[in-house]
Scaffold this motif. Structure first.
Motif, PDB file in Angstrom:
ATOM      1  N   LYS A 149      51.041  -3.402 -26.214  1.00  0.00           N
ATOM      2  CA  LYS A 149      51.873  -3.590 -27.400  1.00  0.00           C
ATOM      3  C   LYS A 149      52.771  -4.778 -27.132  1.00  0.00           C
TER       4      LYS A 149
ATOM      5  N   LEU B 173      51.870  -2.283 -35.828  1.00  0.00           N
ATOM      6  CA  LEU B 173      51.665  -1.087 -36.651  1.00  0.00           C
ATOM      7  C   LEU B 173      50.792  -0.076 -35.918  1.00  0.00           C
ATOM      8  N   LEU B 174      49.671  -0.575 -35.357  1.00  0.00           N
ATOM      9  CA  LEU B 174      48.752   0.298 -34.645  1.00  0.00           C
ATOM     10  C   LEU B 174      47.762  -0.557 -33.857  1.00  0.00           C
ATOM     11  N   LYS B 175      47.044   0.121 -32.932  1.00  0.00           N
ATOM     12  CA  LYS B 175      46.041  -0.596 -32.150  1.00  0.00           C
ATOM     13  C   LYS B 175      44.860   0.311 -31.840  1.00  0.00           C
ATOM     14  N   TYR B 176      43.702  -0.295 -31.716  1.00  0.00           N
ATOM     15  CA  TYR B 176      42.478   0.401 -31.335  1.00  0.00           C
ATOM     16  C   TYR B 176      42.075  -0.084 -29.955  1.00  0.00           C
TER      17      TYR B 176
ATOM     18  N   VAL C  19      42.791   5.540 -36.103  1.00  0.00           N
ATOM     19  CA  VAL C  19      44.049   5.268 -35.413  1.00  0.00           C
ATOM     20  C   VAL C  19      45.207   5.422 -36.381  1.00  0.00           C
ATOM     21  N   LYS C  20      46.185   6.201 -35.994  1.00  0.00           N
ATOM     22  CA  LYS C  20      47.374   6.368 -36.838  1.00  0.00           C
ATOM     23  C   LYS C  20      48.504   5.518 -36.267  1.00  0.00           C
ATOM     24  N   GLY C  21      49.233   4.891 -37.176  1.00  0.00           N
ATOM     25  CA  GLY C  21      50.315   4.025 -36.740  1.00  0.00           C
ATOM     26  C   GLY C  21      51.649   4.439 -37.316  1.00  0.00           C
TER      27      GLY C  21
ATOM     28  N   GLU D  54      47.288   3.798 -41.247  1.00  0.00           N
ATOM     29  CA  GLU D  54      46.215   4.140 -40.341  1.00  0.00           C
ATOM     30  C   GLU D  54      45.068   3.161 -40.525  1.00  0.00           C
TER      31      GLU D  54
ATOM     32  N   LYS E  34      47.028   2.917 -46.339  1.00  0.00           N
ATOM     33  CA  LYS E  34      48.195   3.781 -46.474  1.00  0.00           C
ATOM     34  C   LYS E  34      48.036   4.488 -47.813  1.00  0.00           C
TER      35      LYS E  34
END
Lengths: 114, 115
Positions: A102, B47-50, B57-59, B64, B78
């Motif tokens: 991140k 927000l999110l990462k894979y 993936v939920k952020g 998501e 969303k």
């Protein structure tokens, strides 16, 4: 915990001058990356430093350089400024350099070259 | 080299409507994929990462994304848009995966939320 701090926030230079931008990462973060953001080219990777060593480098001319100090603070330098160097320069820090990290971004330094 | 393509530089939705921002990736190996958001005069926020653990993936902030290898896609959704979601959204891929924190970003999608 303080976030990523970039100084100065705004900078105006003229062609041919050089400039140094500073980035203080989040405490404990060892990786610092730099990105250039422009309306035309979008976000482009400049370089990444990890434990004072350059880890990766983007496709920018040698006028763009950087370094990282033992406290993880980083500076980037642009010599012989050109009009096209006008951009928002973003610094990002992370704990490590695994590629799935991140990234925490600073608010950037807005450089205008006249 | 890895790359991502974001379809639609501008997307407009009504408050309460579904948000769908599209991202397709090009990668010769399993990628690490990210969605970042940028509010005016600010840096980017993840927000999110894979990273190959789970395909859905939920952020943060109710967002998501689903990784679909067959479609090489990683679209951001969303269920219900809020005015505060108005911002620019960037899809990114780690280039190369595991090779440091070099991200290749898409061109961005400006999301507008209307009353």
């Amino acid at each position: 915990k303080a976030g990523v701090t970039q100084t100065p926030r705004y900078l105006i230079k003229t062609r041919g001058q050089q400039v140094t931008l500073s980035c203080s990462p989040i405490s404990g973060h060892r990786s610092v990356s730099w990105y250039q953001q422009t309306p035309g080219q979008g976000l482009q990777f400049l370089f990444e430093y990890f434990s004072e060593t350059q880890r990766n480098k983007g496709n920018f001319p040698g006028r763009f350089s950087g370094r990282q100090f033992s406290n993880s603070r980083s500076e980037m330098n642009v010599s012989t400024l050109e009009l096209g160097d006008s951009a928002l320069y973003l610094c990002a820090s992370s704990l490590n350099t695994g590629g799935n990290e991140k990234l925490f971004f600073g608010s950037g330094t807005q450089l205008s070259v006249l | 080299a890895q790359s991502v393509t974001q379809l639609g530089s501008h997307v407009s939705v009504s408050e309460g409507a579904l948000v769908l921002l599209r991202c397709n990736y090009s990668s010769s190996v399993p990628p690490y994929l990210f969605w970042y958001v940028q509010y005016p005069n600010q840096g980017l926020q993840l927000l999110l990462k894979y990273t190959s653990a789970a395909t859905l993936v939920k952020g943060i902030n109710g967002f998501e994304a689903e990784f679909k290898k067959s479609e090489t896609s990683f679209h951001l959704t969303k269920p219900s848009a809020h005015m505060s979601d108005a911002a620019e959204y960037f899809c990114a891929v780690s280039d190369p995966p595991g090779g440091g924190n070099k991200l290749t970003f898409g061109t961005g999608t400006q999301l507008k939320v209307e009353l």
